[in-house]
Design a protein around this motif. Structure first.
Motif, PDB file in Angstrom:
ATOM      1  N   ILE A  53       0.892  -1.129  -0.002  1.00 40.53           N
ATOM      2  CA  ILE A  53       0.110   0.022  -0.021  1.00 40.53           C
ATOM      3  C   ILE A  53       0.922   1.185  -0.101  1.00 40.53           C
ATOM      4  O   ILE A  53       0.446   2.242  -0.706  1.00 40.53           O
ATOM      5  CB  ILE A  53      -1.038  -0.056   0.881  1.00 40.53           C
ATOM      6  CG1 ILE A  53      -1.957  -1.081   0.812  1.00 40.53           C
ATOM      7  CG2 ILE A  53      -1.508   1.421   1.288  1.00 40.53           C
ATOM      8  CD1 ILE A  53      -2.871  -1.053   2.128  1.00 40.53           C
ATOM      9  N   LYS A  54       1.901   1.219   0.696  1.00 40.06           N
ATOM     10  CA  LYS A  54       2.853   2.512   0.768  1.00 40.06           C
ATOM     11  C   LYS A  54       3.575   2.429  -0.508  1.00 40.06           C
ATOM     12  O   LYS A  54       3.655   3.881  -1.018  1.00 40.06           O
ATOM     13  CB  LYS A  54       3.973   2.248   1.891  1.00 40.06           C
ATOM     14  CG  LYS A  54       3.403   2.240   3.339  1.00 40.06           C
ATOM     15  CD  LYS A  54       4.411   2.161   4.395  1.00 40.06           C
ATOM     16  CE  LYS A  54       3.743   2.390   5.679  1.00 40.06           C
ATOM     17  NZ  LYS A  54       4.874   2.312   6.946  1.00 40.06           N
ATOM     18  N   ASN A  55       3.968   1.602  -1.176  1.00 37.17           N
ATOM     19  CA  ASN A  55       4.496   1.642  -2.426  1.00 37.17           C
ATOM     20  C   ASN A  55       3.510   2.393  -3.454  1.00 37.17           C
ATOM     21  O   ASN A  55       3.942   3.025  -4.363  1.00 37.17           O
ATOM     22  CB  ASN A  55       5.177   0.347  -3.011  1.00 37.17           C
ATOM     23  CG  ASN A  55       6.217  -0.007  -2.152  1.00 37.17           C
ATOM     24  OD1 ASN A  55       6.827   0.713  -1.786  1.00 37.17           O
ATOM     25  ND2 ASN A  55       6.498  -1.457  -1.978  1.00 37.17           N
ATOM     26  N   LEU A  56       2.355   1.758  -3.515  1.00 34.40           N
ATOM     27  CA  LEU A  56       1.393   2.166  -4.404  1.00 34.40           C
ATOM     28  C   LEU A  56       0.851   3.693  -4.063  1.00 34.40           C
ATOM     29  O   LEU A  56       0.805   4.454  -5.016  1.00 34.40           O
ATOM     30  CB  LEU A  56       0.124   1.191  -4.266  1.00 34.40           C
ATOM     31  CG  LEU A  56       0.118  -0.101  -4.841  1.00 34.40           C
ATOM     32  CD1 LEU A  56      -1.080  -0.835  -4.388  1.00 34.40           C
ATOM     33  CD2 LEU A  56       0.571  -0.177  -6.264  1.00 34.40           C
ATOM     34  N   GLU A  57       0.879   4.091  -2.735  1.00 32.51           N
ATOM     35  CA  GLU A  57       0.424   5.729  -2.435  1.00 32.51           C
ATOM     36  C   GLU A  57       1.644   6.335  -3.209  1.00 32.51           C
ATOM     37  O   GLU A  57       1.520   7.388  -3.589  1.00 32.51           O
ATOM     38  CB  GLU A  57       0.428   5.767  -1.008  1.00 32.51           C
ATOM     39  CG  GLU A  57      -0.757   5.133  -0.454  1.00 32.51           C
ATOM     40  CD  GLU A  57      -0.824   5.307   1.045  1.00 32.51           C
ATOM     41  OE1 GLU A  57       0.216   5.397   1.729  1.00 32.51           O
ATOM     42  OE2 GLU A  57      -2.027   5.177   1.672  1.00 32.51           O
ATOM     43  N   ALA A  58       2.987   5.883  -3.075  1.00 32.11           N
ATOM     44  CA  ALA A  58       3.962   6.678  -3.602  1.00 32.11           C
ATOM     45  C   ALA A  58       3.910   6.691  -5.053  1.00 32.11           C
ATOM     46  O   ALA A  58       4.336   7.778  -5.710  1.00 32.11           O
ATOM     47  CB  ALA A  58       5.429   5.965  -3.151  1.00 32.11           C
ATOM     48  N   GLY A  84       1.295   9.316  -5.921  1.00 31.75           N
ATOM     49  CA  GLY A  84       1.812  10.523  -5.854  1.00 31.75           C
ATOM     50  C   GLY A  84       2.654  10.872  -6.898  1.00 31.75           C
ATOM     51  O   GLY A  84       2.560  12.041  -7.629  1.00 31.75           O
ATOM     52  N   ALA A  85       3.641  10.026  -7.430  1.00 36.81           N
ATOM     53  CA  ALA A  85       4.437  10.235  -8.734  1.00 36.81           C
ATOM     54  C   ALA A  85       3.558  10.652  -9.911  1.00 36.81           C
ATOM     55  O   ALA A  85       3.724  11.633 -10.535  1.00 36.81           O
ATOM     56  CB  ALA A  85       5.276   9.178  -8.768  1.00 36.81           C
ATOM     57  N   CYS A  86       2.261   9.689 -10.064  1.00 35.34           N
ATOM     58  CA  CYS A  86       1.693   9.864 -11.125  1.00 35.34           C
ATOM     59  C   CYS A  86       0.874  11.079 -11.028  1.00 35.34           C
ATOM     60  O   CYS A  86       0.529  11.886 -12.112  1.00 35.34           O
ATOM     61  CB  CYS A  86       0.626   8.602 -11.166  1.00 35.34           C
ATOM     62  SG  CYS A  86       1.261   6.973 -11.744  1.00 35.34           S
ATOM     63  N   ASN A  87       0.409  11.419  -9.778  1.00 38.22           N
ATOM     64  CA  ASN A  87      -0.275  12.955  -9.689  1.00 38.22           C
ATOM     65  C   ASN A  87       0.878  14.251 -10.089  1.00 38.22           C
ATOM     66  O   ASN A  87       0.036  14.910 -10.681  1.00 38.22           O
ATOM     67  CB  ASN A  87      -0.920  13.026  -8.339  1.00 38.22           C
ATOM     68  CG  ASN A  87      -2.156  12.313  -8.082  1.00 38.22           C
ATOM     69  OD1 ASN A  87      -2.754  11.850  -8.940  1.00 38.22           O
ATOM     70  ND2 ASN A  87      -2.196  11.760  -6.742  1.00 38.22           N
ATOM     71  N   GLU A  88       1.907  13.999  -9.757  1.00 37.62           N
ATOM     72  CA  GLU A  88       2.860  14.932 -10.159  1.00 37.62           C
ATOM     73  C   GLU A  88       3.232  15.028 -11.583  1.00 37.62           C
ATOM     74  O   GLU A  88       3.051  16.106 -12.132  1.00 37.62           O
ATOM     75  CB  GLU A  88       4.157  14.689  -9.337  1.00 37.62           C
ATOM     76  CG  GLU A  88       4.213  14.971  -7.919  1.00 37.62           C
ATOM     77  CD  GLU A  88       5.709  14.441  -7.130  1.00 37.62           C
ATOM     78  OE1 GLU A  88       6.573  14.130  -8.023  1.00 37.62           O
ATOM     79  OE2 GLU A  88       5.610  14.666  -5.979  1.00 37.62           O
ATOM     80  N   GLN A  89       3.345  13.837 -12.133  1.00 31.95           N
ATOM     81  CA  GLN A  89       3.196  14.012 -13.653  1.00 31.95           C
ATOM     82  C   GLN A  89       2.054  14.222 -14.192  1.00 31.95           C
ATOM     83  O   GLN A  89       2.323  15.115 -15.273  1.00 31.95           O
ATOM     84  CB  GLN A  89       3.691  12.384 -13.941  1.00 31.95           C
ATOM     85  CG  GLN A  89       3.925  12.264 -15.405  1.00 31.95           C
ATOM     86  CD  GLN A  89       4.570  10.765 -15.842  1.00 31.95           C
ATOM     87  OE1 GLN A  89       4.323   9.855 -15.118  1.00 31.95           O
ATOM     88  NE2 GLN A  89       4.658  10.750 -17.142  1.00 31.95           N
TER      89      GLN A  89
END
Length: 101
Positions: A72-77, A80-85
């Motif tokens: 879950i932590k990896n997916l949340e990260a 977050g990266a996808c949202n930034e992109q």
């Protein structure tokens, strides 16, 4: 009434023998207690075995839970990266639209 009988019988020789042997004769109550003790000890052993199995299962489930938490932590990260992109691409698209106009 019982005292009179005791006083009459207490001097008989067989009464001495009976009283000395009486403590050696197992009673039904003692037998019942032994049976109950044996059944309770067997039940205790069974429950201890079941407790050990449940502890192992608990440890396995906790390990699985920890794995899920790390996923879950990896997916949340990643989210977050996808949202930034997405934000960068949206800003880039806006700039491109502004340049075209």
């Amino acid at each position: 009434l019982n005292v009179r009988k005791y006083l009459a019988l207490r001097k008989w020789p067989w009464w001495f023998v009976y009283n000395s042997v009486r403590v050696l004769i197992p009673t039904k109550q003692q037998d019942d207690l032994h049976v109950k003790i044996n059944s309770l000890s067997k039940e205790k052993e069974d429950l201890e075995g079941e407790n050990g199995k449940l502890k192992e299962e608990k440890a396995a489930l906790e390990g699985e839970r920890d794995g899920f938490i790390s996923q879950i932590k990896n997916l949340e990260a990643d989210i977050g990266a996808c949202n930034e992109q997405i934000d960068r691409l949206a800003a880039k698209n806006e700039e491109a639209l502004n340049d075209v106009i």
